[in-house]
Design a protein around this motif. Structure first.
Motif, mmCIF file in Angstrom:
data_model
loop_
_atom_site.group_PDB
_atom_site.id
_atom_site.type_symbol
_atom_site.label_atom_id
_atom_site.label_comp_id
_atom_site.label_asym_id
_atom_site.label_seq_id
_atom_site.Cartn_x
_atom_site.Cartn_y
_atom_site.Cartn_z
ATOM 1 N N ASN A 1 4.070 -3.413 4.479
ATOM 2 C CA ASN A 1 5.226 -4.188 4.015
ATOM 3 C C ASN A 1 4.866 -5.640 3.757
ATOM 4 O O ASN A 1 5.343 -6.235 2.775
ATOM 5 C CB ASN A 1 6.352 -4.100 5.053
ATOM 6 N N THR B 1 5.198 -7.001 0.006
ATOM 7 C CA THR B 1 6.127 -8.119 -0.230
ATOM 8 C C THR B 1 5.377 -9.329 -0.781
ATOM 9 O O THR B 1 5.851 -10.005 -1.711
ATOM 10 C CB THR B 1 6.836 -8.494 1.082
ATOM 11 N N TYR C 1 11.775 -3.429 -4.774
ATOM 12 C CA TYR C 1 12.089 -3.379 -3.348
ATOM 13 C C TYR C 1 12.646 -2.017 -2.942
ATOM 14 O O TYR C 1 12.421 -1.544 -1.829
ATOM 15 C CB TYR C 1 13.058 -4.501 -2.971
ATOM 16 N N GLU D 1 9.645 -0.041 -2.489
ATOM 17 C CA GLU D 1 9.029 -0.331 -1.186
ATOM 18 C C GLU D 1 9.720 0.453 -0.063
ATOM 19 O O GLU D 1 9.066 1.040 0.804
ATOM 20 C CB GLU D 1 9.096 -1.828 -0.895
ATOM 21 N N ASN D 2 11.044 0.461 -0.094
ATOM 22 C CA ASN D 2 11.785 1.206 0.930
ATOM 23 C C ASN D 2 11.508 2.701 0.834
ATOM 24 O O ASN D 2 11.399 3.394 1.854
ATOM 25 C CB ASN D 2 13.288 0.941 0.787
#
Length: 464
Positions: free
Chosen positions: A35, A39, A169, A172-173
């Motif tokens: 993460n 990010t 994002y 990413e989740n």
């Protein structure tokens, strides 16, 4: 089986707990690093795109500039980065948060929706319309990165460059969710494998624990179970070897006590009978007293030998060692037998080194050793006894020779056995004491016997 004490955990439980803890910590670190890196990648790329767009695209939708760029003034100018799969959008906003578009706009509905949602977020969150670089805005489940600056060509207008990063994002989740399920599956598989591995470890340990309990109860039967692990197999072999030695030791102890009780009973019976003979006038007082004294001396010697041997086998810590000259101990011990040598007309010769033969030992123990060897030689010698004490290489050699008749081939292998009586033997324990003492110092004793005589030779390691 005996129940385990409270607080004690099985190997199986400990292995599974350790694997679970290790994997959970590892998974947490992997997800955290993923993460952080993801990010950082998003933010770095968004910042670079926004900086590039704000530098290369003009601030106002003027005809001369848009014509030179080959675009229409009714389009929102944007940059595309195929590797990043996002677009940089531009909007001009008035002081009251109104977007300036031409009448024919929009051409791209998604851009229009993003622009209106983005500006709506600025207005509702009361974000000041002033110069700002690389800021973030969360609104209506959307995440925007933007750069804002005043439009110098048009008073009251602000140019904003923004990127909708929501999809990335969300990706990413989604990847985090996939990682979680992958790691959960891995953890379950690891626990299953650990469970079966722990069974392979704990099952042999349980079998060997039962085996050890049987040994403690006096059952010296060996175990024949086959174990696949090398360590368990080696432990089984070691325990079987120990069991065999314990069985042999137990048999020796039984024989020892049987023989000892017999040897003790004989002089006691003679003493009792003699005392009764004196009591009833059958035996003369003087002869009876001599018999009782003789048998008492034999009984005393036997008891002392038994106690001495018991102390050696129990590895009693009362051994007092010091560095002494073995020649002196041998000479002193032989001097005590001088009267007996003279009575039997035995010539004693010494073959000693000229220099001291130093060794660390308990004088009481080696005196006892030499006494037994000399008394044994005295019983068999006809004319001479020779005592040797020399250093030879890394060894010390001590020997006692007598010129008596040879030990029979039948008796020779057993002369160091407890309570084994050879010809002219007393009570069969003296030479076993000698062997036990020498073995306790890491040495060995050998015997050679032929028609010219018998030699007992002791080998000791020199002091380092």
């Amino acid at each position: 089986m005996r129940k385990s004490k409270p607080g004690k955990k099985s190997i199986q439980f400990k292995l599974m707990s350790m694997v679970t803890s290790l994997m959970i910590v590892t998974f947490a670190i992997v997800i955290l690093i993923f993460n952080l890196l993801f990010t950082q990648y998003i933010e770095t790329t968004a910042t670079d795109l926004l900086s590039l767009s704000s530098q290369n695209i003009s601030m106002g939708p003027r005809r001369d500039e848009t014509d030179s760029l080959g675009i229409n003034d009714d389009e929102i100018i944007r940059d595309n980065n195929p590797a990043f799969a996002v677009s940089v959008n531009r909007a001009f906003i008035t002081e009251d948060y109104q977007i300036i578009f031409s009448a024919d706009f929009p051409v791209n509905i998604q851009q229009d929706t993003d622009s209106r949602n983005f500006v709506e977020g600025l207005q509702n969150l009361e974000v000041p319309l002033e110069k700002v670089e690389n800021a973030r805005l969360n609104w209506n489940d959307n995440l925007y990165y933007y750069t804002m600056t005043a439009d110098e060509s048009e008073s009251g207008q602000t140019a904003v460059y923004f990127i909708n990063m929501t999809d990335l994002y969300n990706l990413e989740n989604y990847l985090n969710l996939i990682l979680f399920f992958v790691m959960l599956t891995t953890l379950v598989l690891a626990l299953v494998v650990t469970y079966f591995i722990s069974l392979r470890i704990s099952n042999p340990m349980r079998s060997l624990a039962v085996f050890a309990k049987r040994i403690g109860e006096g059952n010296y039967d060996t175990i024949n179970d086959e174990f696949s692990d090398q360590e368990s197999h080696e432990l089984k072999l070691a325990m079987n070897e120990t069991t065999t030695k314990l069985r042999q030791y137990d048999a020796e102890q039984r024989a020892f006590f049987q023989n000892a009780s017999h040897e003790l009973r004989t002089p006691l019976q003679i003493i009792k009978n003699t005392a009764e003979g004196i009591q009833y006038g059958i035996v003369e007082d003087k002869n009876g007293a001599e018999t009782i004294k003789k048998e008492t001396d034999k009984l005393t010697d036997l008891v002392e030998d038994i106690l001495f041997l018991s102390r050696l086998e129990s590895k009693s810590p009362d051994r007092l060692t010091s560095i002494n000259d073995l020649r002196e101990t041998l000479s002193y011990t032989a001097e005590r037998y001088k009267r007996l040598f003279e009575e039997k007309n035995i010539q004693v010769s010494y073959d000693f080194s000229e220099s001291p033969v130093l060794y660390k030992y308990d004088e009481r123990e080696l005196e006892r050793t030499f006494q037994n060897l000399l008394s044994n030689a005295l019983r068999y010698a006809e004319n001479s006894i020779r005592i040797t004490c020399k250093e030879q290489g890394e060894r010390i050699i001590l020997s006692v020779y007598n010129d008596g008749e040879a030990i029979s081939e039948k008796d020779l292998p057993h002369i160091f056995d407890r309570f084994y009586f050879g010809k002219k033997g007393v009570h069969g324990i003296g030479l076993s004491i000698v062997k036990a003492i020498i073995a306790s110092y890491g040495g060995r004793i050998e015997v050679s016997s032929n028609s010219t005589g018998t030699t007992f030779t002791v080998f000791l390691n020199k002091l380092s």
